[in-house]
Motif scaffolding. Structure first.
Motif, mmCIF file in Angstrom:
data_model
loop_
_atom_site.group_PDB
_atom_site.id
_atom_site.type_symbol
_atom_site.label_atom_id
_atom_site.label_comp_id
_atom_site.label_asym_id
_atom_site.label_seq_id
_atom_site.Cartn_x
_atom_site.Cartn_y
_atom_site.Cartn_z
ATOM 1 N N GLY A 199 0.812 -1.214 0.000
ATOM 2 C CA GLY A 199 0.000 0.000 0.000
ATOM 3 C C GLY A 199 0.845 1.263 0.000
ATOM 4 O O GLY A 199 0.539 2.237 -0.697
ATOM 5 N N MET A 200 1.919 1.251 0.797
ATOM 6 C CA MET A 200 2.803 2.422 0.843
ATOM 7 C C MET A 200 3.459 2.668 -0.508
ATOM 8 O O MET A 200 3.527 3.807 -0.975
ATOM 9 C CB MET A 200 3.870 2.241 1.929
ATOM 10 N N TYR A 201 3.966 1.612 -1.133
ATOM 11 C CA TYR A 201 4.592 1.766 -2.454
ATOM 12 C C TYR A 201 3.567 2.219 -3.495
ATOM 13 O O TYR A 201 3.860 3.087 -4.324
ATOM 14 C CB TYR A 201 5.261 0.461 -2.902
ATOM 15 N N ALA A 202 2.376 1.650 -3.454
ATOM 16 C CA ALA A 202 1.334 2.042 -4.415
ATOM 17 C C ALA A 202 0.986 3.513 -4.247
ATOM 18 O O ALA A 202 0.892 4.258 -5.238
ATOM 19 C CB ALA A 202 0.090 1.174 -4.216
ATOM 20 N N LEU A 203 0.810 3.947 -3.003
ATOM 21 C CA LEU A 203 0.497 5.349 -2.738
ATOM 22 C C LEU A 203 1.627 6.263 -3.196
ATOM 23 O O LEU A 203 1.385 7.314 -3.799
ATOM 24 C CB LEU A 203 0.235 5.548 -1.244
ATOM 25 N N LEU A 204 2.863 5.838 -2.951
ATOM 26 C CA LEU A 204 4.014 6.626 -3.380
ATOM 27 C C LEU A 204 4.038 6.799 -4.898
ATOM 28 O O LEU A 204 4.279 7.905 -5.400
ATOM 29 C CB LEU A 204 5.306 5.956 -2.908
ATOM 30 N N VAL A 241 1.429 6.341 -7.078
ATOM 31 C CA VAL A 241 0.220 7.008 -7.569
ATOM 32 C C VAL A 241 0.297 8.513 -7.320
ATOM 33 O O VAL A 241 -0.142 9.312 -8.146
ATOM 34 C CB VAL A 241 -1.040 6.400 -6.910
ATOM 35 N N LYS A 242 0.872 8.889 -6.197
ATOM 36 C CA LYS A 242 0.950 10.306 -5.816
ATOM 37 C C LYS A 242 2.356 10.877 -6.010
ATOM 38 O O LYS A 242 2.746 11.826 -5.334
ATOM 39 C CB LYS A 242 0.530 10.473 -4.353
ATOM 40 N N GLN A 243 3.126 10.338 -6.954
ATOM 41 C CA GLN A 243 4.514 10.766 -7.091
ATOM 42 C C GLN A 243 4.655 12.240 -7.453
ATOM 43 O O GLN A 243 5.615 12.885 -7.031
ATOM 44 C CB GLN A 243 5.274 9.890 -8.076
ATOM 45 N N THR A 297 10.137 9.505 5.515
ATOM 46 C CA THR A 297 9.530 8.497 4.642
ATOM 47 C C THR A 297 10.415 7.257 4.537
ATOM 48 O O THR A 297 9.926 6.120 4.606
ATOM 49 C CB THR A 297 9.266 9.088 3.244
ATOM 50 N N VAL A 314 4.284 14.026 -4.183
ATOM 51 C CA VAL A 314 5.456 13.728 -3.361
ATOM 52 C C VAL A 314 6.649 14.547 -3.836
ATOM 53 O O VAL A 314 7.331 15.200 -3.036
ATOM 54 C CB VAL A 314 5.776 12.216 -3.386
#
Length: 81
Positions: free
Chosen positions: A22-27, A29-31, A51, A34
């Motif tokens: 989930g953390m990698y996916a969020l990172l 998707v929201k790059q 992070t 970020v």
């Protein structure tokens, strides 16, 4: 090592694996957000460090529980304690 310990470790490993994914996916998707936020400078420069620690903690927890679930533990010291 008991079966109960292995089962608890397996459940924890699976949970931390899901959190890690989930953390990698969020990172990813929201790059854009970020990159924009981390690049602001000032105190925002601490965010990549925080992070990295968060990812390291989650990954370390997953890995430790994974090996415990497989029955692999660190060697004891010379005294066997």
């Amino acid at each position: 090592m008991t079966t109960t310990t292995k089962k608890k470790a397996l459940v924890s490993a699976l949970a931390m694996g899901v959190v890690s994914i989930g953390m990698y996916a969020l990172l990813f998707v929201k790059q854009d957000l970020v990159n924009a936020t981390f690049g602001k400078g000032g105190l925002y420069a601490l965010l990549p460090i925080v992070t990295a620690f968060a990812f390291s903690f989650v990954h370390g927890s997953f890995t430790g529980n994974f090996w415990t679930a497989l029955g692999i533990e660190a060697a004891k010291g010379k005294g066997g304690k």
